[in-house]
Enzyme design. Structure first.
Site, PDB file in Angstrom:
ATOM      1  N   GLN A 181       0.516  -0.862   0.357  1.00 47.63           N
ATOM      2  CA  GLN A 181      -0.114  -0.177  -0.510  1.00 47.63           C
ATOM      3  C   GLN A 181       0.736   1.122  -0.263  1.00 47.63           C
ATOM      4  O   GLN A 181       0.049   2.261   0.026  1.00 47.63           O
ATOM      5  CB  GLN A 181      -1.041   0.053   1.035  1.00 47.63           C
ATOM      6  CG  GLN A 181      -2.169  -0.964   1.151  1.00 47.63           C
ATOM      7  CD  GLN A 181      -3.333  -1.174   2.676  1.00 47.63           C
ATOM      8  OE1 GLN A 181      -3.009  -2.086   3.175  1.00 47.63           O
ATOM      9  NE2 GLN A 181      -3.931   0.200   2.335  1.00 47.63           N
ATOM     10  N   GLU A 217     -12.948   5.069   3.752  1.00 45.48           N
ATOM     11  CA  GLU A 217     -13.123   4.609   5.690  1.00 45.48           C
ATOM     12  C   GLU A 217     -14.139   4.988   5.996  1.00 45.48           C
ATOM     13  O   GLU A 217     -14.957   3.907   7.172  1.00 45.48           O
ATOM     14  CB  GLU A 217     -11.710   4.407   5.761  1.00 45.48           C
ATOM     15  CG  GLU A 217     -10.614   3.531   5.345  1.00 45.48           C
ATOM     16  CD  GLU A 217      -9.333   4.301   5.917  1.00 45.48           C
ATOM     17  OE1 GLU A 217      -9.624   5.328   6.184  1.00 45.48           O
ATOM     18  OE2 GLU A 217      -8.500   3.210   5.176  1.00 45.48           O
ATOM     19  N   ARG A 232      -9.422  -0.270   7.308  1.00 47.58           N
ATOM     20  CA  ARG A 232     -10.380   0.186   6.294  1.00 47.58           C
ATOM     21  C   ARG A 232     -10.676   1.229   8.031  1.00 47.58           C
ATOM     22  O   ARG A 232     -12.003   2.214   7.912  1.00 47.58           O
ATOM     23  CB  ARG A 232     -11.152  -0.965   6.633  1.00 47.58           C
ATOM     24  CG  ARG A 232     -12.016   0.471   4.617  1.00 47.58           C
ATOM     25  CD  ARG A 232     -13.193  -0.051   3.882  1.00 47.58           C
ATOM     26  NE  ARG A 232     -13.941   0.472   2.936  1.00 47.58           N
ATOM     27  CZ  ARG A 232     -14.690   0.060   2.214  1.00 47.58           C
ATOM     28  NH1 ARG A 232     -13.692  -1.614   1.931  1.00 47.58           N
ATOM     29  NH2 ARG A 232     -14.438   0.761   1.154  1.00 47.58           N
ATOM     30  N   CYS A 233      -9.140   1.769   8.434  1.00 53.99           N
ATOM     31  CA  CYS A 233      -9.615   3.410   9.107  1.00 53.99           C
ATOM     32  C   CYS A 233      -9.177   3.810   9.458  1.00 53.99           C
ATOM     33  O   CYS A 233      -7.494   3.133   8.901  1.00 53.99           O
ATOM     34  CB  CYS A 233     -10.356   2.929  10.267  1.00 53.99           C
ATOM     35  SG  CYS A 233      -9.652   2.004  11.548  1.00 53.99           S
TER      36      CYS A 233
END
Ligand code: CDP
Length: 804
Positions: free
Chosen positions: A237, A760, A384-385
């Site tokens: 990522q 997110e 996802r945050c």
């Protein structure tokens, strides 16, 4: 050219710029099976690596016999920690300031820990080598319960740092202690609590889960011994950070390392960190003199690479009797497993958890987080945050419901009573965050109207009456979550990773014919960057989106950037994109003034070119200006049309949303059905409404998974359970509810195009909405709080415990 559209509206439509529901350009290859993933990389002579992993959670390694593995046909090498020690590679630094064993040295600290790396001519031979390897252990007492980590006689886990009294974030007070970190004003908060009419306190566990992307983690390393060039393909990522870390760990000059992140099949935080597999593929190529591929299987992914959550939260609110919140306290016991491998900005060992005052004007707050070691896999990533903001939002959105229940207030009313009001922005929270913009009451009113809130409450009351009268065994719950996210890490004044400020970048080259390529420091894992960055550039430069190629993920070509996670791409790289586009436009304006023979101040921008003020017929399109940039520029100006922007945001962005969930529960079986889920999001300026909707559908589905079923559980011996998709809940279209989406649009005042992140938000806001709905169903029957995951078995057991 007759074909050229002429009206401004037609030209605008042709651009497919900001606000357009442009179809995702990357889907052409994805839907035809033509994506190019790491496992698609096939090099001549390539070897395959596989890990031998520990069956024990805590054991001393007494002996490793490589011979039986080396005897397997096709096995080329067996690498253990002993082989890495001379290279000083048996430990690697983590992003959190700890070190992590690349291969276990002397001791194993969690089940499935990497002990040996078997390199073979094909993947099957490597797996056979793993089967054949003989390792003798002496079992040690496992430490599974984080609440027992700091007991005086708790087993010593990290012998490698047993004498280290100072950790990366302050003193260590016990051999299993990692850090204690605080935020807010303790005295002011205590004062608020002492004066309050009402205080509520609740233990809110956020269990261990895993991001579980469809593509597991993998890498291919190839060291060219002639040039000394290392090429590393991987599921990264943040490819540039990987290159810098690889250079520091392996002592290879950074210009001799090329990191390539090709297409990625989902990341969700799982692909931010550096894993032993990546390091071992590099070691493997150096040792074996051939390219080495490593691909995790599903069990390895779920049990070894980067878990999420495992926050044991105690939350308290102090309030007046009419529901005005005066103060908030929260203590977190953070179970980090065997190594602290969290991926957070350096200064924040608990991520951004201290944004947990949420959407409410809470005058005082005090937060303490204690990080401890246990015999579990390392990680602590933001699933996802944005760095623990899901935990933060869960805390405030659950505890405010508990307060409402205690005060016998409606959960919507208590939220409205405590909202930060529109005129308070920019608003500084009690823990020091400056919220950029918002209009919470409007969003809440729109959402309540859309779901028909009052009717829902009436229906719920009727169902409850029927239940109490013995006419039905069904209950109904209504869950509200009004969340504020904090995304776009980040201002370099707050945020760095390994000392590198968290800026991001965009570099654009406009070709003579008016087509362009833009490269960025971020890396899409499915979010659609190739589509949306082009849209920003189209609006800014007047070059149609389909004439712009977007490229990310190759450190030899892309400008340095900190990557994609924490919904930072739009707030940071999206801003760099807009600013680089403006630089292109500035130069184009000077060229236009030269061609049209007017002063540049007499020109104005119109959709895709400059025109003379008051004489719009006299104009030059960006296409014409691009051509001129290569043959007819003003005297003294360089030829070419290129721009670079490195953007260090002045602040985070604070998207928010109002989510409503309606659940029906069968008390006798514990079965639940999400009847309705309405999500209103405000992410400021919307670049591509269709992509936003897709992001929200995906994020809500993952929130549903976390709240209703996901769990990585360990038994008392440290055996990991929930380590395969037989046990770990991954919702399919069958289980996934229907999502209703909606929006308001309050731009960010500091972002060049007013956009905030969104990827997110649905996950962060979704988790408490589901949990609040389940808890809401039981609150008039003696229930206060039941923990996630809300599986049928857990709901049934809860109903039993309430005597229902
Ligand atoms: O960093 P990440 O890409 O995961 O998250 P993001 O910045 O929130 O963007 C996710 C996707 O939504 C990207 O394709 C964005 O361009 C798009 N988006 C949008 O269209 N409008 C916004 N205001 C925010 C994001």
């Amino acid at each position: 050219n007759d074909q050229t559209p002429v009206s401004a509206q037609e030209r605008e439509e042709k651009l497919e710029g900001i606000g357009c529901k442009r179809k995702r350009v990357e889907d052409v290859r994805f839907t035809q099976g033509k994506g190019n993933y790491v496992d698609d990389v096939k090099l001549p002579g390539m070897l395959f690596g596989d890990f031998y992993r520990s069956p024990y959670a805590h054991a001393r390694i007494k002996n490793i016999n490589k011979d039986s593995a080396l005897a397997v046909p096709g096995v080329v090498a067996v690498v253990t920690a002993e082989d890495l020690i001379p290279l000083n590679l048996h430990y690697m630094p983590t992003l959190a300031g700890d070190v992590q064993a690349v291969l276990a040295h002397e001791k194993v600290l969690f089940q499935n820990q990497e002990v040996a790396f078997i390199i073979a001519k094909d993947r099957y031979a490597a797996a056979d080598g793993v089967e054949a390897l003989e390792v003798e252990y002496e079992e040690l007492e496992p430490l599974v319960d984080p609440f027992k980590s700091m007991e005086p006689d708790a087993p010593l886990l990290r012998e490698d740092i047993k004498d280290k009294k100072e950790g990366a974030h302050g003193p260590r007070v016990h051999h299993n202690h990692i850090f204690t970190w605080t935020a807010g004003d303790k005295d002011a908060t205590e004062d608020a609590f002492s004066k309050a009419d009402v205080v509520v306190k609740e233990y809110l566990a956020h269990p261990r889960v895993h991001p579980c992307p469809l593509e597991t983690c993998c890498s291919v390393a190839n060291m060219d011994k002639i040039t000394g060039q290392l090429t590393l393909w991987g599921t990264f990522q943040a490819p540039h950070v990987v290159r810098t870390v690889a250079s520091l760990i392996a002592n290879i000059p950074e210009h001799k390392i090329r990191v390539i992140a090709p297409d990625i099949g989902g990341g969700f935080g799982n692909k931010v960190g550096v894993y032993p597999g990546y390091v071992m593929s590099v070691v493997g190529t150096i040792v074996a003199g051939a390219p080495v591929k490593w691909v995790e299987d599903r069990i390895e992914n779920l049990t070894t690479t980067a878990f999420a959550r495992d926050y044991h939260i105690t939350a308290e609110l102090a309030a007046t009797k009419d529901g005005k919140i005066l103060g908030m306290r929260s203590h977190v016991l953070a179970d980090h497993g065997a190594f602290d491998a969290c991926a957070d900005p350096t200064k924040f060992p608990a991520g951004l958890y201290h944004v947990c005052t949420g959407s409410y004007d809470i005058p005082s707050a005090f937060i303490q987080v204690d990080g401890v070691y246990t015999n579990k896999a390392p990680g602590g990533v933001a699933y996802r945050c944005s760095f623990r903001v899901t935990e933060a939002v869960y805390t405030i959105e659950r505890i405010i419901d508990v307060l409402a229940q205690k005060l016998d207030m409606d959960p919507a009313d208590i939220r409205k009573k405590n909202f930060v009001q529109p005129e308070q922005f920019p608003y500084t929270s009690a823990t020091g965050w400056e919220y950029d913009s918002g209009d919470y009451p409007t969003a809440m009113a729109k959402a309540m109207d859309a779901v028909g809130y009052d009717q829902l409450r009436q229906e719920q009351a009727q169902k409850l009456a029927d239940f109490k009268a013995g006419k039905s065994r069904q209950l109904m719950g209504i869950g509200i979550s009004f969340f504020t996210e904090i995304v776009g890490a980040g201002p370099s004044k707050n945020c760095d990773i390994l000392g590198i400020g968290m800026f991001d970048s965009c570099e654009i080259r406009v070709h003579p014919t008016g087509a362009a390529i833009a490269r960025l420091g971020t890396k899409s894992q499915g979010q659609g960057h190739e589509t949306t960055y082009a849209q920003i550039l189209a609006t800014e430069t007047g070059i149609p989106s389909d004439m712009i190629t977007i490229e990310e993920g190759d450190t030899d070509t892309a400008p340095y950037g900190l990557g994609t996670y924490g919904s930072r791409s739009t707030p940071v790289a999206g801003a760099a994109c807009a600013r680089a586009g403006r630089k292109i436009k500035q130069k184009a304006q000077l060229i236009a003034s030269h061609l049209l023979e007017v002063h540049h101040d007499d020109l104005e921008w119109n959709v895709d070119g400059f025109q003379v003020k008051g004489n719009p017929e006299k104009r030059k399109s960006m296409k014409e200006l691009a051509w001129a940039a290569y043959n007819n520029v003003p005297e003294g100006m360089e030829m070419g049309l290129e721009a670079v922007d490195y953007y260090d945001p002045p602040n985070f962005t604070y998207p928010y949303g109002a989510y409503f969930c309606v659940v029906d529960i069968d008390v006798d079986t514990g079965e639940s059905k999400i009847r309705r889920f309405y999500a209103l999001d405000d992410c400021g300026t919307r670049i591509n409404p269709m992509i936003i909707e897709g992001q929200i559908h995906g994020g809500l589905t993952e929130a549903f998974a976390v709240a209703m079923g996901q769990l990585i559980h360990y038994d008392e011996y440290g055996n990991v359970q929930g380590g395969s998709l037989m046990d770990f809940f991954l919702p399919t279209a069958v289980e996934t509810p229907h999502w209703e989406t909606d929006y308001t649009e309050v731009p960010s005042p500091h972002h060049p195009i007013g956009a905030k992140g969104v990827g997110e938000s649905p996950h962060v806001g979704g988790v408490p909405a589901f949990s609040n709905a389940v808890n809401d169903a039981f609150k008039k029957l003696g229930g206060v709080h039941t923990h996630m995951p809300h599986t049928s078995a857990n709901i049934w057991a809860y109903a039993q415990s309430l005597g229902l």
